[in-house]
Design a protein around this motif. Structure first.
Motif, PDB file in Angstrom:
ATOM      1  N   SER A 262       6.875   7.193   8.928  1.00 31.01           N
ATOM      2  CA  SER A 262       6.915   8.368   8.064  1.00 31.01           C
ATOM      3  C   SER A 262       5.502   8.820   7.722  1.00 31.01           C
ATOM      4  O   SER A 262       4.515   8.109   7.957  1.00 31.01           O
ATOM      5  CB  SER A 262       7.694   8.058   6.786  1.00 31.01           C
ATOM      6  OG  SER A 262       7.050   7.027   6.054  1.00 31.01           O
ATOM      7  N   SER A 263       5.420  10.018   7.150  1.00 31.73           N
ATOM      8  CA  SER A 263       4.103  10.576   6.819  1.00 31.73           C
ATOM      9  C   SER A 263       3.414   9.759   5.725  1.00 31.73           C
ATOM     10  O   SER A 263       2.181   9.625   5.723  1.00 31.73           O
ATOM     11  CB  SER A 263       4.257  12.025   6.369  1.00 31.73           C
ATOM     12  OG  SER A 263       5.120  12.110   5.249  1.00 31.73           O
ATOM     13  N   GLU A 264       4.190   9.186   4.787  1.00 27.35           N
ATOM     14  CA  GLU A 264       3.581   8.375   3.734  1.00 27.35           C
ATOM     15  C   GLU A 264       2.918   7.132   4.309  1.00 27.35           C
ATOM     16  O   GLU A 264       1.824   6.738   3.893  1.00 27.35           O
ATOM     17  CB  GLU A 264       4.633   7.968   2.701  1.00 27.35           C
ATOM     18  CG  GLU A 264       5.145   9.106   1.835  1.00 27.35           C
ATOM     19  CD  GLU A 264       6.254   9.879   2.515  1.00 27.35           C
ATOM     20  OE1 GLU A 264       6.600   9.522   3.663  1.00 27.35           O
ATOM     21  OE2 GLU A 264       6.778  10.833   1.904  1.00 27.35           O
TER      22      GLU A 264
ATOM     23  N   ASP B 234       2.071  17.444   8.262  1.00 23.63           N
ATOM     24  CA  ASP B 234       2.206  16.997   6.877  1.00 23.63           C
ATOM     25  C   ASP B 234       0.840  17.004   6.198  1.00 23.63           C
ATOM     26  O   ASP B 234      -0.147  16.504   6.751  1.00 23.63           O
ATOM     27  CB  ASP B 234       2.807  15.589   6.832  1.00 23.63           C
ATOM     28  CG  ASP B 234       3.224  15.196   5.435  1.00 23.63           C
ATOM     29  OD1 ASP B 234       2.390  14.613   4.725  1.00 23.63           O
ATOM     30  OD2 ASP B 234       4.368  15.492   5.041  1.00 23.63           O
TER      31      ASP B 234
ATOM     32  N   THR C 224       0.975  -2.857   0.319  1.00 24.01           N
ATOM     33  CA  THR C 224      -0.160  -2.089  -0.216  1.00 24.01           C
ATOM     34  C   THR C 224      -1.217  -3.018  -0.808  1.00 24.01           C
ATOM     35  O   THR C 224      -2.413  -2.739  -0.720  1.00 24.01           O
ATOM     36  CB  THR C 224       0.338  -1.107  -1.274  1.00 24.01           C
ATOM     37  OG1 THR C 224       1.102  -1.811  -2.265  1.00 24.01           O
ATOM     38  CG2 THR C 224       1.192  -0.030  -0.655  1.00 24.01           C
TER      39      THR C 224
ATOM     40  N   LYS D 236       0.428  15.030  -1.644  1.00 24.20           N
ATOM     41  CA  LYS D 236       1.628  15.659  -1.098  1.00 24.20           C
ATOM     42  C   LYS D 236       2.239  16.587  -2.121  1.00 24.20           C
ATOM     43  O   LYS D 236       2.239  16.297  -3.319  1.00 24.20           O
ATOM     44  CB  LYS D 236       2.642  14.583  -0.701  1.00 24.20           C
ATOM     45  CG  LYS D 236       3.857  15.125   0.024  1.00 24.20           C
ATOM     46  CD  LYS D 236       4.781  13.992   0.443  1.00 24.20           C
ATOM     47  CE  LYS D 236       6.000  14.532   1.166  1.00 24.20           C
ATOM     48  NZ  LYS D 236       6.931  13.459   1.560  1.00 24.20           N
TER      49      LYS D 236
ATOM     50  N   ALA E 222      -0.228  15.393   3.533  1.00 29.90           N
ATOM     51  CA  ALA E 222      -0.741  14.079   3.124  1.00 29.90           C
ATOM     52  C   ALA E 222      -1.532  13.430   4.249  1.00 29.90           C
ATOM     53  O   ALA E 222      -2.606  12.850   4.034  1.00 29.90           O
ATOM     54  CB  ALA E 222       0.422  13.184   2.699  1.00 29.90           C
TER      55      ALA E 222
ATOM     56  N   THR F  16      -3.163   3.991  -2.142  1.00 36.15           N
ATOM     57  CA  THR F  16      -1.775   4.445  -2.305  1.00 36.15           C
ATOM     58  C   THR F  16      -1.668   5.921  -2.638  1.00 36.15           C
ATOM     59  O   THR F  16      -0.557   6.458  -2.658  1.00 36.15           O
ATOM     60  CB  THR F  16      -1.093   3.629  -3.415  1.00 36.15           C
ATOM     61  OG1 THR F  16      -1.833   3.787  -4.644  1.00 36.15           O
ATOM     62  CG2 THR F  16      -1.044   2.163  -3.046  1.00 36.15           C
TER      63      THR F  16
ATOM     64  N   ILE G 219      -1.308   9.651  -2.245  1.00 37.46           N
ATOM     65  CA  ILE G 219      -0.836  10.525  -1.177  1.00 37.46           C
ATOM     66  C   ILE G 219      -0.849  11.949  -1.708  1.00 37.46           C
ATOM     67  O   ILE G 219      -0.124  12.275  -2.658  1.00 37.46           O
ATOM     68  CB  ILE G 219       0.583  10.136  -0.717  1.00 37.46           C
ATOM     69  CG1 ILE G 219       0.571   8.722  -0.130  1.00 37.46           C
ATOM     70  CG2 ILE G 219       1.107  11.123   0.310  1.00 37.46           C
ATOM     71  CD1 ILE G 219       1.943   8.193   0.197  1.00 37.46           C
TER      72      ILE G 219
ATOM     73  N   VAL H 296      -1.101   6.238   4.103  1.00 37.50           N
ATOM     74  CA  VAL H 296      -1.598   4.981   3.523  1.00 37.50           C
ATOM     75  C   VAL H 296      -2.464   4.235   4.532  1.00 37.50           C
ATOM     76  O   VAL H 296      -3.502   3.653   4.180  1.00 37.50           O
ATOM     77  CB  VAL H 296      -0.411   4.120   3.045  1.00 37.50           C
ATOM     78  CG1 VAL H 296      -0.872   2.711   2.705  1.00 37.50           C
ATOM     79  CG2 VAL H 296       0.254   4.749   1.830  1.00 37.50           C
TER      80      VAL H 296
END
Length: 728
Positions: free
Chosen positions: A388-390, A426, A352, A650, A428, A646, A648, A394
């Protein structure tokens, strides 16, 4: 004076010290005798310096306290202590070494020794393996420099000490170089040595071969401004003290004297708070803005990060500093973005931060060809279905931040693929894709598909007509939005205002004459005669000072006036608006109220027409102009918060609704909670009765000294045996 009194002074040095400070001439003989005793004790101690001598320590502190009374007799005393510390620095007993240093500190406080020789011996003693000594010496040097600069205001002496500390940062000894750099950093944070020379000396420490010195210098440039943090802490402390004062008044007995004392205390707190705000309001410039040659400094750092053998944490800190330099000073470093591509992997440590570095190192003058490979690497490694969705969110956030500073790096094919994630399952990911669409609606709506450009506003129509190319600057010779100000009305107000002298005679005959400014304009008279409409209270003004409320009434006359004004504005073309704004900006000086009107009008242009049409005229639309200004400041500095990448959006997996649903699922097929015995006539057990008994009845049984009966012992033994049997 009798011999008994002399013997008493020999054993009680504190009392003799007190008498000498009051009357030095009367106790000169006693001082001479004590000084001879000190010299003889010192000669005996130097034979075995590793041992502690309590008598010598007391005598040395006594001489340091009374040194200002006998300057001629103790002329050689400071140099004697310095010579002892130089010769026996590592051999001396730690307590005795600290005592001799405290004596030198006392002599420095009385201005009986210069700071430079004192700093020399102190930095020599820093090499000793004694943490307590190093901490004491560092605090004294810090306070001494502060006293020289603030209280004594001896700038020449302060410059000499500063030059000496600069040379110590290049020492080969790790402890000396580290403490010299720490001294510079702390003095810069305390606004004592905050000049450009100090910052550039700290910058040179970024190339030190000592790892601790290198890490400390990098941490200085990556750190936050300490003045803001200390100001926030002081504000919270003031609020706590005010709450305590008000609470004490509410709890205690209410009297007039207590009420007056409470009011005085609160007033004094408010005054102190205002003074602190004025002191802390000094502009604090970041150290990165004071570097002499940021381009050369950044290039050297980039060579260092390519060739260094330090750990990954040090490399990340160097990349952090390089990216900050590029973003603030709008530099161009060859192959910097190519170097970051090798770290753009979801499984990379501190990924990140690497994404954040790629965002803040991009600006308007960065060539799009160098940033485009970074966007492709992020899209290929992060924004894929296998992640993944995260990770996808990002990646989209980082691309949005990079394109916000360098929009020309994005191509239509990549943007077309990324905006398809707006319908992702998703939230996010869908929110991140929608934020990317919103960015290009402002920057370059032509790159988006026609159905994604949104409803056009006045601002987007103007901006889409002139999209900036690489290196193009939008320098205007007028204030944008100044066309809403009517120049003729302001000139009439100036001409109509005049001062007249009014004699107050009927009621106040003994009072002096007063000069009152009055206006003869018809507009001001009409405003005075009209009933004033109160939009909101004064408290609301304080609470909502950050934004502007636009109240639109529904009266017919007001609607006609607004429609006329809107029609006049719409009749003006873009060229005519610019010409009118240029004329107003060059012919007169605008007031703060007029600037506020211009800001509100500019905010209106960003909103769609549905917020200001006839159907919604009764609604109050709040325009927060200060937040937009803060965002522009962040963009101009080139530094964005890490949370922008960073963050998200969600929904939490364990919110209240999901928790209640799980509870209901667990209760299915199970009896309701309640007593085992449904018959209400049954009584309680002895254990249940004990819970409701008063404490006074149970107190004798809880007494530890109370002896148990034979039956109680049998019961306890039986229960313990049963428990042991079950355990087996």
């Amino acid at each position: 004076m009798s011999s008994s009194t002399k013997n008493h002074f020999a054993t009680n040095l504190l009392q003799l010290q007190n008498h000498i400070k009051r009357d030095p001439t009367s106790y000169k003989d006693e001082f001479a005798q004590t000084y001879l005793n000190y010299e003889s004790t010192l000669q005996a101690y130097l034979m075995k310096p590793a041992k502690q001598n309590k008598q010598l320590a007391d005598l040395a502190l006594f001489l340091a306290h009374v040194s200002h009374c006998f300057t001629e007799e103790l002329k050689q005393f400071p140099q004697q202590l310095i010579d002892i510390l130089k010769r026996y620095s590592t051999v001396l007993n730690p307590d005795m070494r600290l005592t001799f240093c405290k004596c030198l500190m006392l002599l420095r406080g009385k201005n009986l020794i210069e700071p430079k020789p004192l700093f020399e011996i102190f930095f020599t003693l820093i090499k000793c393996q004694d943490k307590q000594l190093r901490k004491t010496l560092f605090e004294h040097m810090l306070n001494d420099v502060k006293r020289i600069k603030m209280k004594l205001k001896n700038y020449k002496l302060c410059t000499q000490v500063q030059q000496y500390v600069f040379t110590l940062t290049k020492e080969n000894h790790p402890l000396v170089a580290k403490y010299a750099l720490s001294l510079l950093v702390e003095l810069y944070k305390k606004q004592i040595w905050n000049d450009a020379k100090t910052v550039n000396v700290i910058a040179q420490c970024c190339f030190s071969k000592i790892t601790k010195v290198l890490a400390l210098a990098l941490q200085f440039f990556a750190g936050k401004d300490v003045e803001q943090d200390s100001e926030d802490e002081s504000d919270s402390e003031d609020e706590k003290t005010q709450q305590q004062v008000l609470l004490s008044l509410r709890v205690g007995k209410k009297t007039k004297s207590r009420q007056k004392r409470t009011d005085r205390a609160i007033k004094s707190m408010k005054k102190d708070k205002k003074k602190n705000k004025k002191k802390n309001g000094i502009p604090h410039f970041s150290g990165l803005n004071l570097i002499y040659d940021p381009q050369d400094f950044a290039e050297k750092l980039f060579k260092l990060v390519e060739t260094t053998n330090e750990g990954f944490e040090i490399k990340v800190s160097i990349l952090d500093l390089i990216s900050r330099l590029i973003g603030i000073h709008q530099l161009f470093i060859m192959n910097f973005h190519q170097f970051l591509i090798r770290f753009l992997n979801p499984h990379q440590r501190e990924v990140t931060k690497i994404l954040w570095f790629s965002a803040i190192s991009s600006h308007d003058l960065t060539p799009p060809d160098t940033v485009e490979p970074v966007l492709m690497a992020i899209a290929n490694n992060f924004i894929t279905e296998r992640n993944s969705s995260e990770v996808i969110a990002v990646g989209l956030n980082s691309i949005r931040e990079i394109c916000g500073r360098c929009p020309l790096a994005m191509n239509e094919d990549l943007l077309g693929d990324l905006v398809q994630y707006r319908t992702y399952k998703d939230k996010a990911v869908s929110f991140a894709a929608k934020s990317l669409i919103q960015l290009f609606r402002e920057k370059n709506p032509q790159m988006l598909h026609r159905n994604m450009r949104g409803k056009p506003t006045e601002e987007t129509i103007i901006e889409s007509a002139k999209i900036k190319q690489y290196g193009e600057l939008d320098a205007k010779s007028f204030i944008p939005g100044a066309e809403i100000i009517d120049l003729s009305d302001s000139e009439e107000k100036k001409e109509s205002s005049k001062t007249i002298k009014i004699k107050q005679g009927s009621d106040d005959e003994d009072e002096d004459d007063e000069w009152v400014e009055a206006s003869d304009s018809e507009e001001e008279d009409e405003q005075e005669n009209k009933p004033k409409k109160r939009k909101h209270s004064e408290d609301d003004e304080d609470e909502d000072s950050d934004g502007e409320w636009i109240d639109v009434s529904s009266d017919g006359e007001d609607d006609d006036e607004e429609n006329n004004q809107d029609s006049e504005k719409k009749l003006l073309t873009l060229a005519e608006k610019e010409e009118k704004a240029h004329k107003i900006s060059t012919e007169r000086i605008l007031t703060q109220e007029e600037f506020k009107k211009i800001r509100v009008e500019q905010m209106k242009k960003k909103l769609t027409d549905k917020n200001f049409d006839k159907k919604n005229k009764r609604k109050n639309v709040k325009i927060d102009s200060d937040s937009d200004e803060d965002e522009e400041k962040l963009k101009n500095n080139g530094l964005v918060p890490m949370s922008s990448i960073t963050f998200i959006n969600k929904k939490r997996a364990h919110d209240k609704e999901t928790r209640l649903a799980k509870i209901q699922e667990g209760r299915e097929g199970r009896d309701k909670f309640g007593h085992r015995f449904k018959d209400s006539k049954l009584g309680k057990t002895n254990k249940e009765k004990l819970k409701t008994k008063s404490f006074q009845m149970l107190r004798p049984k809880l007494n530890k000294k109370h002896k148990r009966s034979f039956k109680d012992k049998q019961t306890a033994l039986r229960n313990s045996l049963i428990k042991q049997k079950k355990m087996k």
